[in-house]
Write a protein that holds these residues in place. Sequence first.
Motif, short mmCIF file in Angstrom:
data_model
loop_
_atom_site.label_atom_id
_atom_site.label_comp_id
_atom_site.label_asym_id
_atom_site.label_seq_id
_atom_site.Cartn_x
_atom_site.Cartn_y
_atom_site.Cartn_z
N VAL A 131 10.09 -17.10 -0.28
CA VAL A 131 8.97 -17.58 0.54
C VAL A 131 8.50 -16.43 1.45
O VAL A 131 9.31 -15.88 2.21
N ALA A 132 7.22 -16.08 1.34
CA ALA A 132 6.64 -15.00 2.15
C ALA A 132 5.24 -15.42 2.63
O ALA A 132 4.59 -16.25 2.00
N VAL A 133 4.87 -14.87 3.71
CA VAL A 133 3.52 -15.14 4.27
C VAL A 133 2.85 -13.80 4.60
O VAL A 133 3.53 -12.79 4.80
N ASP A 134 1.52 -13.85 4.67
CA ASP A 134 0.71 -12.68 5.07
C ASP A 134 -0.24 -13.14 6.17
O ASP A 134 -0.97 -14.13 6.00
N ALA A 135 -0.19 -12.47 7.29
CA ALA A 135 -1.04 -12.86 8.42
C ALA A 135 -2.52 -12.69 8.13
O ALA A 135 -3.36 -13.24 8.84
N ASP A 136 -2.88 -11.91 7.11
CA ASP A 136 -4.29 -11.76 6.76
C ASP A 136 -4.79 -13.03 6.09
O ASP A 136 -4.03 -13.99 5.87
N ILE B 67 16.43 -7.15 -5.99
CA ILE B 67 15.39 -6.63 -5.06
C ILE B 67 14.04 -7.10 -5.59
O ILE B 67 13.63 -6.76 -6.70
N ILE B 68 13.36 -7.93 -4.77
CA ILE B 68 12.08 -8.53 -5.17
C ILE B 68 10.97 -7.94 -4.30
O ILE B 68 11.09 -7.93 -3.05
N LEU B 69 9.93 -7.46 -4.93
CA LEU B 69 8.77 -6.87 -4.23
C LEU B 69 7.70 -7.95 -4.04
O LEU B 69 7.27 -8.60 -5.00
N VAL B 70 7.30 -8.13 -2.78
CA VAL B 70 6.21 -9.07 -2.44
C VAL B 70 5.00 -8.23 -2.06
O VAL B 70 5.05 -7.46 -1.08
N ARG B 71 3.89 -8.37 -2.80
CA ARG B 71 2.70 -7.53 -2.60
C ARG B 71 1.47 -8.42 -2.41
O ARG B 71 1.28 -9.41 -3.12
N ASP B 72 0.62 -8.02 -1.43
CA ASP B 72 -0.62 -8.80 -1.22
C ASP B 72 -1.73 -8.25 -2.13
O ASP B 72 -1.53 -7.28 -2.87
N ASN B 73 -2.92 -8.88 -2.04
CA ASN B 73 -4.04 -8.53 -2.94
C ASN B 73 -5.11 -7.72 -2.24
O ASN B 73 -6.25 -7.63 -2.70
N GLY B 74 -4.77 -7.17 -1.07
CA GLY B 74 -5.77 -6.38 -0.36
C GLY B 74 -5.90 -4.99 -0.94
O GLY B 74 -5.27 -4.63 -1.93
N TRP B 75 -6.82 -4.23 -0.29
CA TRP B 75 -7.00 -2.85 -0.72
C TRP B 75 -7.05 -1.95 0.49
O TRP B 75 -7.89 -2.14 1.35
N PRO B 76 -6.15 -0.98 0.58
CA PRO B 76 -5.03 -0.77 -0.36
C PRO B 76 -3.99 -1.86 -0.16
O PRO B 76 -3.85 -2.38 0.94
N PRO B 77 -3.29 -2.22 -1.22
CA PRO B 77 -2.32 -3.31 -1.11
C PRO B 77 -1.13 -2.92 -0.25
O PRO B 77 -0.69 -1.77 -0.24
N LEU B 78 -0.60 -3.92 0.49
CA LEU B 78 0.60 -3.74 1.30
C LEU B 78 1.71 -4.61 0.70
O LEU B 78 1.42 -5.67 0.12
N SER B 79 2.95 -4.16 0.87
CA SER B 79 4.06 -4.89 0.24
C SER B 79 5.28 -4.88 1.12
O SER B 79 5.40 -4.05 2.05
N SER B 80 6.19 -5.81 0.82
CA SER B 80 7.51 -5.90 1.45
C SER B 80 8.53 -6.22 0.36
O SER B 80 8.17 -6.74 -0.71
N THR B 81 9.80 -5.92 0.63
CA THR B 81 10.86 -6.20 -0.34
C THR B 81 11.81 -7.25 0.21
O THR B 81 12.04 -7.30 1.44
N ALA B 82 12.27 -8.07 -0.67
CA ALA B 82 13.25 -9.10 -0.32
C ALA B 82 14.56 -8.81 -1.06
O ALA B 82 14.58 -8.60 -2.27
#
Length: 813
Positions: free
Chosen positions: A585-590, A636-651
């Motif tokens: 479960v991840a969230v993006d403030a954008d 190790i799971i990569l969580v990536r948003d759909n923005g440009w440039p994309p930002l990501s976090s790892t779980a």
Amino acid sequence: MATARQVLCLCAFLSLPHALAEPIRYSVAEESESGSVVANVAEDVGLAPAQLSARRARLLSEDGRQHFRLDPGTGRLVMAERLDREELCGQSATCTLPFELLLANPVQFFRVEVTVEDINDHAPVFPEERVTLKIVERSDPGSRFPLLGARDQDVGSNSIQSYSISPRNEYFSVDFGSQIKGKKYVELILEKPFDREEKAEMDFSLIAVDGGYPPRSGTTQIHIVILDVNDNAPMFSQELYVGQVLENAPEGSVVLRVVATDRDAGVNGDIFYQFSQAGDQSHSAFVIDSMSGEIKLTKPLDFEAAENHELSVQATDGGGLSAICRVLVEVVDVNDNAPEVMVSSFSSPLPEDALPGTVVALFTVRDRDSDSNGKISCALEDQLSFSLRPAYKNYFELVTVSALDREEKARYILTVTAADAGSPPLTTTQTFTVDISDVNDNAPVFNQTSYTMYVHENNVPTVLAGAVSAADADVGPNAKVTYSLVPAHPTEQPPCSCISVNSENGDVFVLRPLDYEQVRQIEVLVSATDSGSPPLSANVTVRLVVVDENDNAPLVLYPSQESSPPSNELVPVSAEAGYLITKVVAVDADSGQNSWLSYHLVKATAPGLFVVSARSGEVRLRRSVTEGDAVKQKLIILVRDNGWPPLSSTALMSALLLSDFSDMRLPQSNLDTEDEGGSLRIYLIISLVFVSLLFLVSTAAFIVCRVCKRKELKDGHVLYGASNLQSSLADAAAAGTLPHSYCYEINLTTGSGNSEFKFLKPILPNLPPQLHPTGGSTCYEQDFPCGPGTAGDMEPDNPGMHSALQFNSLSFK
């Protein structure tokens, strides 16, 4: 009695119309010095001198010449120039100069007539210095011999009163008198017959004396030549001839013919005609045929200059005898003069708030023709906003009849037509150009009912967001518009300090960077005010929408990345392919596509054993567990948003592959051993110790975290508010990326291949939109007190979405 007399006088004065029926008459001697006082007009009209000044008294004459002027300080009528009666009125018995005294507020006229008194400033003058008369010797006593009389430009008693002969003789006397219409004649009367043999010629002086004081005189020499017998003088068929001629008759037109006869024969019977008193101006327009007696025009006549002309015709025979007749030529008026329009006053420009009935112009009309040819009617072409109103005699007022609007029509071109009643009628037009001056009666009007402007978050300070524009239908200073920010209500706080509007051109600037996660939109009220007096204004709502930028990396809520060691998921070795292990479960403030999250398995102890759903973040078994798979699996799971440039976090997460464990609720644990050969009992003991320890640590961390968060909220330093995070979660859920947060309940029984994994309902059904502590406010609350759309935008779209603080405050049961 004195009081009653004053009351009667006041009533009589108030009952007077605009103009007195009888004129005020004065007299003044000609040749008086300029500035000489004629009379006190103020006293005669019953007004004080101050009233004359207050009512803008002025003198108006028909011919436009100002012979007199009015002293506003004393109310006296004084001479404006030296007057010459003979130049003004010629030989008229009376010389009257009429004019009107015009008063305003209210309009009132007084007719004034000033009679110019003649003084004896001219001496009699004979047309010829020497006159020769031929007289037959047998002329009877009493015979009369007409002479060209002297002319004196003065009139009345100052004109010629007597003639005398010097030196006196026994043969002649002088007869002086008046004939038709006051025409003077001078004749020598023979008192005694001549005897040519005794005296063939005679000379004496003829003296003309006027009646002035001191008297003036003129002299001519008379030369008498005595002829032989010619005892019949010419005789006219009429003593008075009357003829009529149109004033537009061309040059050379025959007026009439005079006829004289002489009973003598030969040369004594030949008659020759000529005008007598050739110095008279009336003769200049006529010529007489000396042989036929026809009188013709030498130039066109003007009825307005003289209605008739009186001529003296002398018939002389060959012997020198003569006779005189009178000819009266009457000029018949034709409609040859167009009406004249003379403007006395004209007011332009006219304010657009002028009341109906306001006088714009005052003018008079006249026509030099007579009878119906001189009757004038006036008409105004535009009758919608203006009209003509008779004022006095031939005076007319041009007045307004309706309200004026400069914005509708800024200039009126009014044409007044004056027409006489002649046939064909003649007309004269007078054009009045009335400009309408502006009054501040129009408020500014915006070109839009509301404005929506967009600005990207993290903007540079003083960035231009857009512009408002308002126009004012007035002109000049009344149309100059200035812009400003105003509160929506007088009791509200001042407008938002982060927005500024250019007072000159309406450009809207954002003065500081904005954060979409803190504020979604701002509404302000912009006022446009003109420069009139009093100023008028209009307001418009400007909505500033903050556009999201991809400036927030995804935040992993579960599994928690803050715990050490990382949490472990228990997986039975008997699980089949597709078995749901957990869900990231991840969230993006954008918001928007910037918050659309995708999940990717980056690294795993056994890469082929697990699979991660890219959309939902669910971690499942790709295949069944084999004996060769390690007990502890790290992922190790990569969580990536759909923005440009994309930002990501790892779980980071761990999975424990267990073949047998008791059916009980297991909290999150982390086993630090990878020994697969230990007994199940030792494993359970160790697990119980770690679970107990983890429970105590989690409880202490929860308490400390709550205390710290309350302190941070009170101090106003919160990175992500609950409402903001809820909004982000809501946006993500709406995009299909994040479903509800779930608590997992796992029931595993030893020796059972059907372990139970249940999805429970959302942990918290609803949270309030804002979690601000009492008495505290964030910096953005201080910067954006006027953003009515902020609170609504931050409310959660999905009641199952929770902030990171709320999620961390929960525990698995």
